[in-house]
Motif scaffolding. Structure first.
Motif, PDB file in Angstrom:
ATOM      1  N   ASN A 197      27.373  38.398 -47.000  1.00  0.00           N
ATOM      2  CA  ASN A 197      26.270  39.289 -47.327  1.00  0.00           C
ATOM      3  C   ASN A 197      24.991  38.745 -46.696  1.00  0.00           C
ATOM      4  O   ASN A 197      24.622  37.592 -46.893  1.00  0.00           O
ATOM      5  N   SER A 198      24.300  39.579 -45.959  1.00  0.00           N
ATOM      6  CA  SER A 198      23.124  39.127 -45.207  1.00  0.00           C
ATOM      7  C   SER A 198      21.979  38.699 -46.115  1.00  0.00           C
ATOM      8  O   SER A 198      21.255  37.758 -45.794  1.00  0.00           O
ATOM      9  N   LEU A 220      14.414  40.556 -43.234  1.00  0.00           N
ATOM     10  CA  LEU A 220      14.586  41.755 -44.059  1.00  0.00           C
ATOM     11  C   LEU A 220      14.351  43.033 -43.268  1.00  0.00           C
ATOM     12  O   LEU A 220      15.032  44.042 -43.494  1.00  0.00           O
ATOM     13  N   SER A 221      13.424  43.024 -42.324  1.00  0.00           N
ATOM     14  CA  SER A 221      13.224  44.226 -41.512  1.00  0.00           C
ATOM     15  C   SER A 221      14.430  44.481 -40.605  1.00  0.00           C
ATOM     16  O   SER A 221      14.832  45.632 -40.408  1.00  0.00           O
ATOM     17  N   ALA A 251      19.478  47.538 -39.621  1.00  0.00           N
ATOM     18  CA  ALA A 251      20.936  47.471 -39.494  1.00  0.00           C
ATOM     19  C   ALA A 251      21.609  48.330 -40.548  1.00  0.00           C
ATOM     20  O   ALA A 251      22.617  48.984 -40.277  1.00  0.00           O
ATOM     21  N   TYR A 252      21.058  48.347 -41.761  1.00  0.00           N
ATOM     22  CA  TYR A 252      21.639  49.186 -42.811  1.00  0.00           C
ATOM     23  C   TYR A 252      21.492  50.666 -42.468  1.00  0.00           C
ATOM     24  O   TYR A 252      22.389  51.470 -42.746  1.00  0.00           O
ATOM     25  N   ARG A 253      20.384  51.028 -41.864  1.00  0.00           N
ATOM     26  CA  ARG A 253      20.198  52.426 -41.462  1.00  0.00           C
ATOM     27  C   ARG A 253      21.219  52.850 -40.417  1.00  0.00           C
ATOM     28  O   ARG A 253      21.666  53.987 -40.401  1.00  0.00           O
ATOM     29  N   ASN A 254      21.595  51.942 -39.531  1.00  0.00           N
ATOM     30  CA  ASN A 254      22.547  52.271 -38.469  1.00  0.00           C
ATOM     31  C   ASN A 254      24.001  52.135 -38.910  1.00  0.00           C
ATOM     32  O   ASN A 254      24.828  52.971 -38.560  1.00  0.00           O
ATOM     33  N   ALA A 255      24.339  51.093 -39.647  1.00  0.00           N
ATOM     34  CA  ALA A 255      25.737  50.807 -39.963  1.00  0.00           C
ATOM     35  C   ALA A 255      26.107  51.104 -41.408  1.00  0.00           C
ATOM     36  O   ALA A 255      27.278  51.050 -41.759  1.00  0.00           O
TER      37      ALA A 255
END
Length: 109
Positions: free
Chosen positions: A36-37, A86-87, A92-96
């Motif tokens: 987990n990032s 965090l940015s 990355a969360y928006r894309n994946a």
């Protein structure tokens, strides 16, 4: 100073060495085994804080303020690392749609 009174009350430098080592090992193990990032960023912060603890402890033990100045700069770097990290995670969360480190290799263009 808080640590100066702690050293005068009988707590030895070995206590701070052991505590900082335990904190650093927890952070290093967390970086190595977690995927987990957000947890990875928290473990990196834990390792930086263990280094800060040692710098302040040795600075107070030897009566010099050099270590406390380094702690200030480490805190600035840690804040910048958290902001940038965090940015990157938000993008990355928006894309994946995942914050799992193993999924990030799919973001290659």
């Amino acid at each position: 100073m808080i640590l100066a009174s702690v050293f005068e009350s009988g707590v030895s430098i070995q206590f701070y060495l052991i505590l900082a080592t335990i904190l650093f090992v927890i952070g290093a193990v967390g970086v190595l085994i977690r995927k987990n990032s957000i947890i990875l960023l928290m473990c990196i912060e834990l390792m930086l804080n263990s280094a800060n603890l040692l710098l302040v402890a040795f600075s107070t033990y030897f009566g010099k303020s050099d270590g406390q100045i380094f702690v200030f700069f480490i805190m600035v770097v840690a804040a910048a690392e958290a902001t940038v990290g965090l940015s990157i995670l938000v993008m990355a969360y928006r894309n994946a749609r995942s914050i799992d480190v193993g999924e990030f290799n799919q973001l290659k263009g």
